[in-house]
Design an enzyme around this catalytic site. Structure first.
Site, mmCIF file in Angstrom:
data_model
loop_
_atom_site.group_PDB
_atom_site.id
_atom_site.type_symbol
_atom_site.label_atom_id
_atom_site.label_comp_id
_atom_site.label_asym_id
_atom_site.label_seq_id
_atom_site.Cartn_x
_atom_site.Cartn_y
_atom_site.Cartn_z
ATOM 1 N N HIS A 77 2.711 0.808 -16.029
ATOM 2 C CA HIS A 77 3.672 1.769 -16.575
ATOM 3 C C HIS A 77 3.032 3.162 -16.561
ATOM 4 C CE1 HIS A 77 6.734 2.833 -19.998
ATOM 5 N NE2 HIS A 77 6.577 3.803 -19.136
ATOM 6 N N PHE A 131 9.438 8.051 -11.172
ATOM 7 C CA PHE A 131 8.704 7.464 -12.287
ATOM 8 C C PHE A 131 7.292 8.057 -12.329
ATOM 9 C CE2 PHE A 131 6.614 3.204 -13.606
ATOM 10 C CZ PHE A 131 6.729 3.503 -14.950
ATOM 11 N N HIS A 134 7.167 11.506 -13.811
ATOM 12 C CA HIS A 134 7.267 11.450 -15.271
ATOM 13 C C HIS A 134 5.897 11.150 -15.887
ATOM 14 C CE1 HIS A 134 8.800 10.172 -19.243
ATOM 15 N NE2 HIS A 134 7.939 9.172 -19.124
ATOM 16 N N GLU A 135 5.232 10.143 -15.335
ATOM 17 C CA GLU A 135 3.946 9.744 -15.918
ATOM 18 C C GLU A 135 2.904 10.850 -15.780
ATOM 19 O OE1 GLU A 135 3.360 6.945 -17.789
ATOM 20 O OE2 GLU A 135 5.535 6.735 -17.587
ATOM 21 N N LYS A 138 4.103 14.055 -18.038
ATOM 22 C CA LYS A 138 4.113 13.816 -19.479
ATOM 23 C C LYS A 138 2.722 13.425 -19.996
ATOM 24 C CE LYS A 138 6.455 11.423 -23.213
ATOM 25 N NZ LYS A 138 7.350 10.326 -23.579
ATOM 26 N N HIS A 139 2.061 12.517 -19.301
ATOM 27 C CA HIS A 139 0.783 11.983 -19.803
ATOM 28 C C HIS A 139 -0.431 12.504 -19.030
ATOM 29 C CE1 HIS A 139 3.162 9.227 -22.238
ATOM 30 N NE2 HIS A 139 3.818 8.868 -21.148
#
Ligand SMILES: *[C@@H]1O[C@H](CO)[C@@H](O)[C@H](O)[C@H]1NC(C)=O
Ligand SMILES: *[C@@H]1O[C@H](CO)[C@@H](O)[C@H](O)[C@H]1NC(C)=O
Ligand SMILES: *[C@@H]1O[C@H](CO)[C@@H](O)[C@H](O)[C@H]1NC(C)=O
Length: 404
Positions: A77, A131, A134-135, A138-139
């Site tokens: 994830h 995806f 996003h990762e 964001k992170h």
């Protein structure tokens, strides 16, 4: 897979060396009004496809749930920087995701870090995207000073994933993927603890494992996650894991068997729509060929035109033999207008003409002498040295070679 693993590890080693040499300054201040302090530890968040994919209702090429082989291992994830107080930083540096920077990892990411949904992911800086975008935004952008850039972020995450194979740890501990079988939550946690060297964090959905997180200190050594928040108290009831949990499998939502076989059970055109819009498929020659055979047999003229337009828009190219077979199918169905349109396409296709497909068509045109005469002229122009056997001489059955 061995190659993929090697590639990722080599890259990881390279990047880690680079990181070691780099100046390990403090995390850069984020954009917003309040700067976000440096994180305390990482959580490598893994998802269990069996739980997530069970509720897949729509398919698309990027959705890992839609692969014909169901995913039976945990997939990635994200790698998330976290604070020891249970909160976490997000969207820290304005560096937009750039696919080009991780192109060498694309194949490995597709395999082990797939999105399990079709919808696009919200990102911090580029609106909506993959995806992976996003990762990273964001992170990943909050992972300094351990992570310096996008490539390193994905490489470290993959490296940890390969190094600590949770699926393997669980099955070695007797905890197998299987529908319905229940395992004590405490056994799952102890198995990971024993094999990994730190307590995992587990998130459930209706009693099935949805996510399993491994935690690492900033030297990327295993450590305990903050397990209390998720496995015991404060988390929303739906994510809470009961005392007994399952690791379910799922049936992928794809066409598993041959197109013809499956489609013969349905109204063809209706299913065609379903296949194109809702189910992931590779737009390939055989899919369209079979579809066109079916439409010819059922004399669906308008639908054929639509399918033809679709395959043009998807740049599907038939080879000459396949063209011959399709034209023939329309001749046999008495749809000579369509047969001739497709024949014109065959003539303008970039592949060099072959004599055999012509013979296949000529044989199909025996009941239509005028059309046949026209095609025969084309044939003789293209292949001046060859002979066309006119009926009733066309008895040698070249069809035998063209069964599908
Ligand atoms: C992890 O282990 C499982 C079970 O042994 C195996 O099928 C899978 O390929 C492994 N994954 C990776 C990334 O090595
Ligand atoms: C596909 O084939 C397998 C075995 O050949 C069969 O068990 C299965 O039911 C088939 N699936 C469909 C959708 O026809
Ligand atoms: C096919 O399309 C034509 C024109 O677009 C229309 O008039 C006709 O009703 C359609 N036929 C069928 C069977 O849908």
């Amino acid at each position: 897979m061995t190659t993929a693993r090697t590639a990722a590890c080599v890259l990881a080693a390279w990047v880690l060396v680079a990181a070691g040499l780099a100046d390990l300054g403090s995390a850069r201040a984020p954009l917003g009004s309040k700067p976000q302090r440096e994180f305390d530890y990482f959580a490598l968040s893994l998802q269990w496809p069996g739980t997530i994919c069970a509720s897949t209702r729509h398919c698309c090429a990027t959705n890992g749930c839609c692969r014909s082989e169901p995913l039976q291992t945990f997939t990635i994830h994200g790698l998330w920087p976290d604070y020891d107080d249970g909160t976490w930083p997000s969207c820290c540096r304005r560096t937009q995701f750039d696919m080009d920077k991780i192109l060498p990892l694309k194949e490995v990411l597709d395999k082990y870090w797939p999105s399990l949904y079709c919808s696009k992911s919200g990102t911090c800086f580029s609106g909506k995207g993959l995806f992976w975008a996003h990762e990273w935004e964001k992170h990943g952008t909050c992972s300094a000073p351990v992570v310096q850039d996008e490539l390193q972020y994905f490489t470290i995450a993959l490296d940890l994933y390969f190094k600590y194979n949770v699926t393997e740890m669980l099955s070695s501990g007797g905890i197998q993927v299987s529908n319905g079988k229940e395992y004590a939550l405490s056994d799952v946690i102890d198995t990971i603890k024993h094999a990994f060297g730190g307590s995992p964090q587990i998130v459930c959905k209706s009693g099935s494992v949805q996510e399993l997180r491994l935690c690492f200190d900033k030297e990327l050594k295993p450590r305990d996650c903050l397990t209390t928040s998720l496995t015991i108290g404060s988390v929303s009831k739906s994510k809470h894991c009961p005392r007994y949990i399952t690791l379910p499998t799922y049936d992928p939502l794809v066409l598993a068997n041959s197109t013809v076989e499956v489609m013969s059970q349905f109204d063809e055109f209706e299913l065609y729509g379903v296949v194109r819009k809702e189910i992931w498929y590779r737009p390939d020659m055989y899919f369209y060929r079979d579809m066109l055979y079916m439409l010819a047999r059922n004399k669906k003229i308008n639908e054929t035109r639509q399918v033809w337009a679709d395959l043009k828009s998807e740049d599907v190219l038939f080879d000459q033999h396949t063209y011959g077979d399709i034209v023939r199918a329309f001749c046999d169905a008495g749809l000579t207008d369509l047969a001739m349109e497709i024949y014109e396409d065959m003539r303008s296709s970039p592949d060099p003409p072959l004599s055999l497909p012509f013979r296949v068509i000529l044989k199909g045109l025996v009941p239509y002498p005028e059309l046949r005469e026209k095609i025969k002229q084309d044939f003789l122009e293209l292949f001046p040295d060859m002979i066309v056997y006119d009926p009733p001489d066309t008895l040698s059955d070249i069809d035998e070679e063209f069964k599908f």
